[in-house]
Write a protein that holds these residues in place. Sequence first.
Motif, PDB file in Angstrom:
ATOM      1  N   ALA A   8       0.810  -1.215   0.000  1.00  0.00           N
ATOM      2  CA  ALA A   8       0.000   0.000   0.000  1.00  0.00           C
ATOM      3  C   ALA A   8       0.845   1.269   0.000  1.00  0.00           C
ATOM      4  CB  ALA A   8      -0.934   0.003   1.208  1.00  0.00           C
ATOM      5  N   GLY A   9       2.134   1.128   0.316  1.00  0.00           N
ATOM      6  CA  GLY A   9       3.009   2.294   0.341  1.00  0.00           C
ATOM      7  C   GLY A   9       2.988   3.050   1.649  1.00  0.00           C
ATOM      8  N   THR A  10       2.475   2.445   2.690  1.00  0.00           N
ATOM      9  CA  THR A  10       2.391   3.118   3.986  1.00  0.00           C
ATOM     10  C   THR A  10       3.438   2.625   4.993  1.00  0.00           C
ATOM     11  OG1 THR A  10       0.738   1.538   4.768  1.00  0.00           O
ATOM     12  CG2 THR A  10      -0.088   3.556   3.718  1.00  0.00           C
ATOM     13  N   ALA A  11       4.265   1.675   4.601  1.00  0.00           N
ATOM     14  CA  ALA A  11       5.285   1.146   5.519  1.00  0.00           C
ATOM     15  C   ALA A  11       6.380   2.186   5.732  1.00  0.00           C
ATOM     16  CB  ALA A  11       5.882  -0.139   4.963  1.00  0.00           C
ATOM     17  N   GLN A  12       6.876   2.265   6.960  1.00  0.00           N
ATOM     18  CA  GLN A  12       7.950   3.211   7.261  1.00  0.00           C
ATOM     19  C   GLN A  12       9.257   2.793   6.592  1.00  0.00           C
ATOM     20  OE1 GLN A  12       8.310   3.591  11.474  1.00  0.00           O
ATOM     21  NE2 GLN A  12       6.409   4.745  11.679  1.00  0.00           N
ATOM     22  N   ARG A  13       9.518   1.492   6.563  1.00  0.00           N
ATOM     23  CA  ARG A  13      10.737   0.957   5.936  1.00  0.00           C
ATOM     24  C   ARG A  13      10.329  -0.157   4.966  1.00  0.00           C
ATOM     25  NH1 ARG A  13      12.191  -0.072  11.567  1.00  0.00           N
ATOM     26  NH2 ARG A  13      11.848  -2.141  10.815  1.00  0.00           N
ATOM     27  N   PRO A  14       9.862   0.201   3.794  1.00  0.00           N
ATOM     28  CA  PRO A  14       9.360  -0.827   2.870  1.00  0.00           C
ATOM     29  C   PRO A  14      10.422  -1.844   2.451  1.00  0.00           C
ATOM     30  CG  PRO A  14       9.402   1.327   1.812  1.00  0.00           C
ATOM     31  CD  PRO A  14       9.725   1.540   3.254  1.00  0.00           C
ATOM     32  N   SER A  15      11.674  -1.412   2.318  1.00  0.00           N
ATOM     33  CA  SER A  15      12.708  -2.369   1.922  1.00  0.00           C
ATOM     34  C   SER A  15      12.919  -3.420   3.009  1.00  0.00           C
ATOM     35  CB  SER A  15      14.023  -1.649   1.609  1.00  0.00           C
ATOM     36  OG  SER A  15      14.475  -0.924   2.736  1.00  0.00           O
ATOM     37  N   ALA A  16      12.833  -3.013   4.277  1.00  0.00           N
ATOM     38  CA  ALA A  16      12.973  -3.973   5.375  1.00  0.00           C
ATOM     39  C   ALA A  16      11.821  -4.970   5.376  1.00  0.00           C
ATOM     40  CB  ALA A  16      13.037  -3.241   6.710  1.00  0.00           C
ATOM     41  N   VAL A  17      10.635  -4.501   5.043  1.00  0.00           N
ATOM     42  CA  VAL A  17       9.469  -5.389   4.999  1.00  0.00           C
ATOM     43  C   VAL A  17       9.631  -6.404   3.878  1.00  0.00           C
ATOM     44  CG1 VAL A  17       6.980  -5.484   4.594  1.00  0.00           C
ATOM     45  CG2 VAL A  17       7.933  -3.684   6.041  1.00  0.00           C
ATOM     46  N   TRP A  18      10.060  -5.951   2.702  1.00  0.00           N
ATOM     47  CA  TRP A  18      10.228  -6.873   1.571  1.00  0.00           C
ATOM     48  C   TRP A  18      11.327  -7.896   1.844  1.00  0.00           C
ATOM     49  CZ3 TRP A  18       6.773  -7.770  -1.879  1.00  0.00           C
ATOM     50  CH2 TRP A  18       5.854  -6.787  -2.237  1.00  0.00           C
ATOM     51  N   VAL A  19      12.444  -7.446   2.379  1.00  0.00           N
ATOM     52  CA  VAL A  19      13.543  -8.377   2.684  1.00  0.00           C
ATOM     53  C   VAL A  19      13.103  -9.385   3.737  1.00  0.00           C
ATOM     54  CG1 VAL A  19      15.859  -8.528   3.690  1.00  0.00           C
ATOM     55  CG2 VAL A  19      15.373  -6.816   1.947  1.00  0.00           C
ATOM     56  N   SER A  20      12.399  -8.919   4.763  1.00  0.00           N
ATOM     57  CA  SER A  20      11.905  -9.823   5.808  1.00  0.00           C
ATOM     58  C   SER A  20      10.907 -10.824   5.244  1.00  0.00           C
ATOM     59  CB  SER A  20      11.248  -9.039   6.937  1.00  0.00           C
ATOM     60  OG  SER A  20      12.204  -8.278   7.631  1.00  0.00           O
ATOM     61  N   ALA A  21      10.050 -10.376   4.348  1.00  0.00           N
ATOM     62  CA  ALA A  21       9.058 -11.277   3.757  1.00  0.00           C
ATOM     63  C   ALA A  21       9.735 -12.351   2.912  1.00  0.00           C
ATOM     64  CB  ALA A  21       8.063 -10.483   2.917  1.00  0.00           C
ATOM     65  N   ILE A  22      10.724 -11.954   2.132  1.00  0.00           N
ATOM     66  CA  ILE A  22      11.459 -12.934   1.310  1.00  0.00           C
ATOM     67  C   ILE A  22      12.181 -13.922   2.215  1.00  0.00           C
ATOM     68  CG2 ILE A  22      13.383 -13.210  -0.309  1.00  0.00           C
ATOM     69  CD1 ILE A  22      12.515 -10.424  -1.455  1.00  0.00           C
ATOM     70  N   MET A  23      12.842 -13.413   3.236  1.00  0.00           N
ATOM     71  CA  MET A  23      13.563 -14.279   4.170  1.00  0.00           C
ATOM     72  C   MET A  23      12.596 -15.239   4.871  1.00  0.00           C
ATOM     73  SD  MET A  23      15.987 -12.989   7.258  1.00  0.00           S
ATOM     74  CE  MET A  23      16.296 -13.996   8.677  1.00  0.00           C
TER      75      MET A  23
END
Length: 122
Positions: free
Chosen positions: A83-98
């Motif tokens: 949605a584009g509302t995450a404070q650190r979207p790159s951290a969320v994506w990396v965590s999701a992949i991991m």
Amino acid sequence: MVRFTTALGIALVVLGVGAYVLTSAVSVTALIPAFVGVPLLVCAAVARSASRRRAALAVAVAIAVLGALGSSMNAFRIGEAIAGTAQRPSAVWVSAIMFVLLVAYVVVGVRALLRSRSAPAA
């Protein structure tokens, strides 16, 4: 299973280093996937010995469980990143992949360990 552990360890190291570089080396926490991947690579190296294989893979699965639990906090915020509302979207994506990689490894690893336990000794 040793090859899968090696591949996962390499993938996590690449993910962590890539995240660190792509985020302009702002935070060492971007390397967390690499901090999980390196012990998995060590377990894979130990597991190359037939006498230590089962124990090393059991340790690798335990590390994967801990890594999945640790990454789950951010991984479940994937909706915010989309949605584009995450404070650190790159951290969320990396965590999701991991998280996805580690959960898949835990499922395959537990099945392999259970299968090796029920197999007759050679």
